[in-house]
Design a protein around this motif. Structure first.
Motif, PDB file in Angstrom:
ATOM      1  N   SER A  54       0.834  -1.208   0.000  1.00  0.00           N
ATOM      2  CA  SER A  54       0.000   0.000   0.000  1.00  0.00           C
ATOM      3  C   SER A  54       0.855   1.239   0.000  1.00  0.00           C
ATOM      4  O   SER A  54       0.541   2.197  -0.669  1.00  0.00           O
ATOM      5  CB  SER A  54      -0.968   0.011   1.178  1.00  0.00           C
ATOM      6  OG  SER A  54      -0.236   0.065   2.378  1.00  0.00           O
ATOM      7  N   PHE A  55       2.012   1.183   0.731  1.00  0.00           N
ATOM      8  CA  PHE A  55       2.706   2.449   0.620  1.00  0.00           C
ATOM      9  C   PHE A  55       3.618   2.504  -0.585  1.00  0.00           C
ATOM     10  O   PHE A  55       4.030   3.546  -0.991  1.00  0.00           O
ATOM     11  CB  PHE A  55       3.332   2.943   1.927  1.00  0.00           C
ATOM     12  CG  PHE A  55       4.709   2.495   2.178  1.00  0.00           C
ATOM     13  CD1 PHE A  55       5.770   3.017   1.498  1.00  0.00           C
ATOM     14  CD2 PHE A  55       4.944   1.562   3.165  1.00  0.00           C
ATOM     15  CE1 PHE A  55       7.035   2.624   1.758  1.00  0.00           C
ATOM     16  CE2 PHE A  55       6.209   1.181   3.440  1.00  0.00           C
ATOM     17  CZ  PHE A  55       7.258   1.705   2.728  1.00  0.00           C
ATOM     18  N   ALA A  58       1.357   4.317  -2.734  1.00  0.00           N
ATOM     19  CA  ALA A  58       1.275   5.727  -2.348  1.00  0.00           C
ATOM     20  C   ALA A  58       2.500   6.464  -2.849  1.00  0.00           C
ATOM     21  O   ALA A  58       2.422   7.583  -3.309  1.00  0.00           O
ATOM     22  CB  ALA A  58       1.162   5.846  -0.827  1.00  0.00           C
ATOM     23  N   VAL A  65      11.198   4.250  -2.058  1.00  0.00           N
ATOM     24  CA  VAL A  65      10.173   5.158  -1.556  1.00  0.00           C
ATOM     25  C   VAL A  65      10.672   6.569  -1.719  1.00  0.00           C
ATOM     26  O   VAL A  65      11.793   6.877  -1.411  1.00  0.00           O
ATOM     27  CB  VAL A  65       9.930   4.889  -0.061  1.00  0.00           C
ATOM     28  CG1 VAL A  65       8.947   5.899   0.498  1.00  0.00           C
ATOM     29  CG2 VAL A  65       9.392   3.483   0.110  1.00  0.00           C
ATOM     30  N   ARG A  66       9.858   7.425  -2.238  1.00  0.00           N
ATOM     31  CA  ARG A  66      10.249   8.827  -2.340  1.00  0.00           C
ATOM     32  C   ARG A  66       9.155   9.701  -1.760  1.00  0.00           C
ATOM     33  O   ARG A  66       8.014   9.309  -1.702  1.00  0.00           O
ATOM     34  CB  ARG A  66      10.407   9.219  -3.805  1.00  0.00           C
ATOM     35  CG  ARG A  66      11.552   8.476  -4.456  1.00  0.00           C
ATOM     36  CD  ARG A  66      11.973   9.178  -5.735  1.00  0.00           C
ATOM     37  NE  ARG A  66      12.644   8.248  -6.592  1.00  0.00           N
ATOM     38  CZ  ARG A  66      13.871   7.793  -6.394  1.00  0.00           C
ATOM     39  NH1 ARG A  66      14.541   8.193  -5.364  1.00  0.00           N
ATOM     40  NH2 ARG A  66      14.412   6.918  -7.199  1.00  0.00           N
ATOM     41  N   ILE A  67       9.537  10.871  -1.333  1.00  0.00           N
ATOM     42  CA  ILE A  67       8.533  11.834  -0.908  1.00  0.00           C
ATOM     43  C   ILE A  67       7.787  12.243  -2.164  1.00  0.00           C
ATOM     44  O   ILE A  67       8.382  12.420  -3.203  1.00  0.00           O
ATOM     45  CB  ILE A  67       9.212  13.085  -0.311  1.00  0.00           C
ATOM     46  CG1 ILE A  67      10.250  12.673   0.736  1.00  0.00           C
ATOM     47  CG2 ILE A  67       8.189  14.021   0.286  1.00  0.00           C
ATOM     48  CD1 ILE A  67       9.674  11.892   1.860  1.00  0.00           C
ATOM     49  N   LEU A  68       6.484  12.435  -2.051  1.00  0.00           N
ATOM     50  CA  LEU A  68       5.734  12.858  -3.233  1.00  0.00           C
ATOM     51  C   LEU A  68       6.272  14.186  -3.707  1.00  0.00           C
ATOM     52  O   LEU A  68       6.481  15.099  -2.935  1.00  0.00           O
ATOM     53  CB  LEU A  68       4.257  13.019  -2.878  1.00  0.00           C
ATOM     54  CG  LEU A  68       3.531  11.710  -2.630  1.00  0.00           C
ATOM     55  CD1 LEU A  68       2.067  12.006  -2.337  1.00  0.00           C
ATOM     56  CD2 LEU A  68       3.623  10.786  -3.832  1.00  0.00           C
TER      57      LEU A  68
END
Lengths: 452, 176
Positions: A54-55, A58, A65-68
């Motif tokens: 799920s993330f 996101a 994973v990166r900050i939007l």
């Protein structure tokens, strides 16, 4: 069909994992995997896998994973709108909102000094305060502030028996467990943390094939290039930094029982064979694989037996040395540790039915171990008459000891310089109640800004 | 008075003039704890009897900074001697800012930063950090008057990503 193949591979790895790590009865380990044959596919019940997916969605990118990204350039930081000056409140209530005039004058860079001093978890929480605070990890001045703060206690990155795919991190200053998701670590393999330096943790997959390095705090991640070996035998691993931070580069060394060894240099991103083991080091090198390698300055120390002692390797000069040091009697599950340059030994001393955790310090002049401390008796009583195994996680000044008997897993930290023994709260996943069993792990000095 | 007579005086003092036109005379060793003052006078060159203007600092802040430096100068050498001294210094750090509001601390940070008083600045920064370390994101925004520039979706995504960091946070004080 593909699932079955993967499952078989996994079980093979798991059996090795059991040998390496734990005395846990096999059924307890197999249970979570066998009952979820869909573990390898994309729709699963296991909560942690759900979270991971799920993330991932996101974050919108695969594998990391990166900050939007903001869709427009971030607005310049806005202070409160002009308001009439009020009298400053005379109360000593520390929760009063600040006067506006303080606000207008307060330069942004003065916040960085405050934020750099926040506990790690708080820092991550406050990244949602505003975009400016979120981007601090990229700021050089912030990294400078962080570098100036004296090193706190190391954290512990552990793997639990219940969930071999994600780590549980322990913060000894807040006595809290955190369960971050490092999405870039491979999920189809079991990877174990084997060494750390400068805030980076080095992982090795359970088949001893591939190395991975990552900073658990900022998700900076790298898979190391393949090694030049064809036989994947058991190896011991050590890691050092070239300078005072990882920006100067780091080295990772593996050594096997046959005396083969290689060094990885992060600046060149390649493995090299600096030479062969000198004749002063007796082969085969019976390494104590339970004991993680010590790093003191640029030298690695490994524990060996037959003959009992320590071998050291200087990453700068490439020199191997062997020290013959008799191990104390009746000792099991022993590992090396260090504190301020002093070399320590931690182990279980069993006499008759009584078991106790003891700490020895190496007397460098005589090359003998001298007992310097023991776990308080009242805690040792818990293990009376029981068969206990101990794993030592971390070996830099603050040690976490995982003591296991059939029914229980006690966690204790020992501070070598203050000689303080502290109990560790049980590791429980978020929204869970059952205590997790700690299989293995390593300590690392949390560094927000270290990159692989 | 002539310069020669000044140098004959027993205690060397440095004069500082604050933004509210008050003149402070400090002992030289205390004044030299201020990096800005130290740089101003240098090793030689500017005569020590010259008054140094510090237009960004109010007498209220200067009084406090002088108080800290004087006490700190007294405790620091003792702390290097023995464990009792270290304990006393730790206690001093713990207690010194207890009664001050966060607002007052921010004012002192501005002054200490201008004067380059590193030891005091470290303590002030750490005090603020300690006070907000267990607070919520909303509390911090309110305290510092920061408006969030995230969209609700972005903020939600961040909270999910760092969900582990949101456990065990203090409840915000009730709204007035």
């Amino acid at each position: 069909m593909e699932e079955l193949v993967m499952l078989r591979q996994l079980i093979g790895q798991l059996q090795e994992y059991v040998q390496v790590c734990g005395s846990q009865p096999l059924q307890q380990l197999q249970f979570p995997l066998l009952n979820q044959p869909r573990w390898c596919s994309s729709n699963v019940d296991d909560n942690s896998i759900d979270d991971y997916y799920s993330f991932m969605m996101a974050a919108g990118k695969s594998g990391s994973v990166r900050i939007l990204e903001p869709s427009k350039p971030p607005p310049s930081k806005r202070y409160h709108k002009e308001r009439t000056r009020g009298k400053s409140s005379g109360t000593t209530n520390a929760t009063e909102p600040l006067e506006q005039h303080i606000w207008k004058d307060f330069p942004e860079d003065l916040y960085e000094a405050v934020i750099a001093r926040l506990p790690i978890a708080t820092f991550f929480r406050f990244r949602s305060v505003c975009r400016r605070w979120n981007s601090l990890l990229d700021s050089e001045s912030f990294a400078q502030h962080c570098a100036e703060i004296p090193q706190a206690n190391p954290w512990f990155y552990t793997i639990t028996h219940e969930n071999v795919n994600s780590g549980a991190m322990y913060d000894p200053s807040l006595k809290k467990w955190h369960h971050p998701m490092i999405s870039s670590l491979p999920t189809k393999l079991i990877v174990l943390p084997v060494a750390s330096a400068g805030g980076l943790v080095c992982f090795l997959d359970i088949g001893n094939r591939n190395f991975y390095v990552c900073n658990p705090l900022n998700q900076s991640f790298k898979e190391l290039p393949a090694r030049s070996v064809t036989v994947w035998s058991h190896i011991a691993v050590g890691m050092t930094m070239n300078g005072s931070s990882t920006s100067g580069g780091y080295k990772i060394m593996w050594v096997g029982c046959d005396g083969e060894y290689e060094v990885y240099d992060s600046l060149r991103n390649s493995w090299t064979r600096p030479g062969s083991m000198p004749s002063s080091v007796k082969l085969p090198l019976s390494l104590n694989f339970r004991s993680q390698a010590l790093t003191i300055d640029s030298t690695l120390y490994f524990m060996r037996s037959d003959p009992e002692g320590i071998v050291s390797y200087d990453m700068v000069t490439g020199v191997w040395k062997q020290f013959i040091i008799p191990t104390p009697l009746h000792l099991t599950d022993h590992t090396l540790a260090e504190c301020g340059g002093r070399i320590m030994l931690v182990g279980l001393l069993s006499k008759n039915a009584a078991t106790c955790v003891c700490i020895w310090e190496l007397q460098k002049m005589t090359l003998l171990w001298k007992e310097v401390d023991r776990m308080p008796n009242i805690w040792c009583l818990e293990f009376y008459g029981k068969h206990v195994r101990m794993t030592c996680l971390g070996n830099k000044g603050l040690l976490m000891l995982s003591l296991r008997s059939r029914q229980m897993n006690r966690l204790v930290t020992y501070n070598v310089s203050s000689r303080e023994w502290l109990k560790v709260p049980g590791c429980v996943v978020p929204h869970g109640r059952k205590r997790q069993w700690i299989a293995c792990g390593t300590s690392f000095y949390p560094c927000l800004t270290a990159v692989v | 008075m002539s310069t020669e007579e000044d140098t004959v005086q027993e205690k060397k003092t440095i004069s500082l003039k604050t933004s509210d036109d008050e003149v402070f005379e400090l002992e030289e060793n205390v004044a030299m704890e201020f990096g800005t003052v130290k740089a101003f006078f240098g090793d030689d060159g500017v005569p020590r009897d010259m008054m140094m203007p510090i237009p960004n600092v109010h007498s209220k802040e200067l009084t406090r900074i002088i108080d800290f430096c004087t006490k700190h100068l007294d405790l620091k050498p003792k702390a290097e001697l023995d464990e009792a001294g270290k304990k006393e210094l730790r206690k001093f750090y713990k207690e010194y800012m207890k009664e001050d509001t966060t607002e007052r601390i921010m004012e002192l940070i501005l002054a200490a930063d201008y004067l380059n008083v590193n030891d005091f600045l470290d303590l002030l920064n750490q005090t603020v950090a300690d006070r907000i370390s267990n607070k919520s994101v909303e509390y911090v925004r309110k305290l510092f008057g920061i408006e969030s520039d995230y969209t609700p979706e972005e903020e939600e995504a961040l909270r999910e990503q760092y969900a582990w960091a949101f456990e065990g946070v203090d409840e915000d004080p009730a709204e007035d």
